[in-house]
Design an enzyme around this catalytic site. Structure first.
Site, PDB file in Angstrom:
ATOM      1  NE  ARG A  98      -3.710  -2.362   0.025  1.00 30.15           N
ATOM      2  CZ  ARG A  98      -3.419  -3.526  -0.559  1.00 30.15           C
ATOM      3  NH1 ARG A  98      -2.275  -3.655  -1.230  1.00 30.15           N
ATOM      4  NH2 ARG A  98      -4.240  -4.534  -0.501  1.00 30.15           N
ATOM      5  CB  SER A 130      -9.087  -1.232   3.962  1.00 34.64           C
ATOM      6  OG  SER A 130      -9.479  -2.511   3.526  1.00 34.64           O
ATOM      7  CD  GLU A 154      -5.804   0.455   2.521  1.00 34.01           C
ATOM      8  OE1 GLU A 154      -6.461   0.118   1.523  1.00 34.01           O
ATOM      9  OE2 GLU A 154      -5.296  -0.364   3.314  1.00 34.01           O
TER      10      GLU A 154
END
Length: 309
Positions: free
Chosen positions: A175, A224, A299
């Site tokens: 990520r 998320s 995130e």
């Protein structure tokens, strides 16, 4: 709040410039104040000229599909760039490759690949958002990430210069990419493998069914909320398990709550403010740090200023 006009300091464009444009209308969480100016460029040349001629003291940011973004209540100063349909086209290339515009939804890219008989991009049907965001954060799910299929990304920097970046220069990790903050991605080229469209679509349907069973995809959600932490630090627990561990599942602040179906999904019940959502996440984050020692990382991208700022 309402921002003062800065249109007289911006260059002429072929696209659209909208003052005090409400971001809550174009983000998936449906919260946030206005962008001082929202710019929707006509094409890459229009965007490049705008970037090159806009004074450096005016902040410039980009908003993709708005799926993974929390716009704060007081709004976003400067210019927020949103790429439109002209940046959402896809084209099948020789050798099982696919060229996709950065504004294309991830699931649209997966469908375009399937139609062309290109396998390998099926996972994108399970990723909310658009290709530009996927490039920046190395988006992925179910064992595949952007870095596994990307050949090269094309971006414009703050001066409007066009940059072609091979995947090995993106600095990808979980990520994360090393792409400079001022880069605005405009398109990408992916490498797949030949397969029958029917077989590809079947795998995509399986991913979609799995998501619907485990994630609140029909809610006002950003996907998320926290990145999964290093499992050596978390004792093997993933983000949702840590949220669960401190009683975060279903917890509320105002109109914001963590999903009962998937504890790492943030939901607006229709009445939440950005402040509600941020306070909820920060409260759970603090509890996880206190009870487990794990420092969770957002995130979801937060943009704009808080009311107190």
């Amino acid at each position: 709040m309402t921002f003062p006009s800065i249109l007289d300091r911006l260059p002429e464009v072929r696209g659209r410039l909208i003052e005090n444009a409400p971001l809550k209308d174009i983000t998936w969480l449906r919260v946030g104040g206005p962008a001082q100016v929202l710019f929707m460029p006509a094409d890459e040349a229009d965007l490049a000229r705008f970037l090159g001629e806009t004074p450096r003291d005016i902040p410039v940011s980009v908003l993709g599909a708005g799926s993974n973004t929390l716009a704060r209540d007081a709004g976003v100063p400067g210019v927020v760039i949103k790429l439109g349909p002209g940046f959402a086209k896809s084209e099948a290339l020789e050798g099982a490759r696919l060229r996709v515009g950065a504004a294309a939804l991830d699931k649209a890219a997966a469908k375009a690949a399937a139609k062309a008989g290109i396998a390998g991009l099926e996972f994108y049907v399970g990723v909310p958002g658009a290709i530009g965001g996927a490039l920046r954060m190395n988006a992925g799910c179910y064992g595949t990430e952007t870095k596994d299929v990307l050949v090269e990304a094309i971006a414009l920097d703050r001066r409007g210069r066009r940059i072609v970046v091979p995947v090995e220069d993106m600095g990808y990790a979980y990520r994360h990419s090393d792409a400079p903050d001022d880069w605005i991605f405009t398109e990408a080229v992916y490498q797949g493998r030949p397969d029958e469209p029917e077989a590809i679509l079947k795998r995509m349907d399986e991913i979609t069914a799995r998501r619907e069973e485990t994630q609140p995809i029909r809610e006002k959600t950003s996907g998320s909320t926290f990145k999964n932490p290093d499992k050596d630090q978390s004792g093997g627990l993933s983000a949702w398990q840590l949220v669960d561990k401190v009683g975060g599942r279903g917890r509320r602040v105002g109109g914001a709550r963590f999903s009962e179906l998937h504890a790492n999904f943030l939901i607006n019940d229709g009445t939440a403010t950005a402040a509600d959502l941020e306070a909820l996440v920060e409260g759970v984050r603090a509890d996880i740090k206190r009870e487990t020692g794990v420092d969770m990382e957002w995130e979801v991208r937060r943009i704009g200023v808080k009311d107190e700022d």
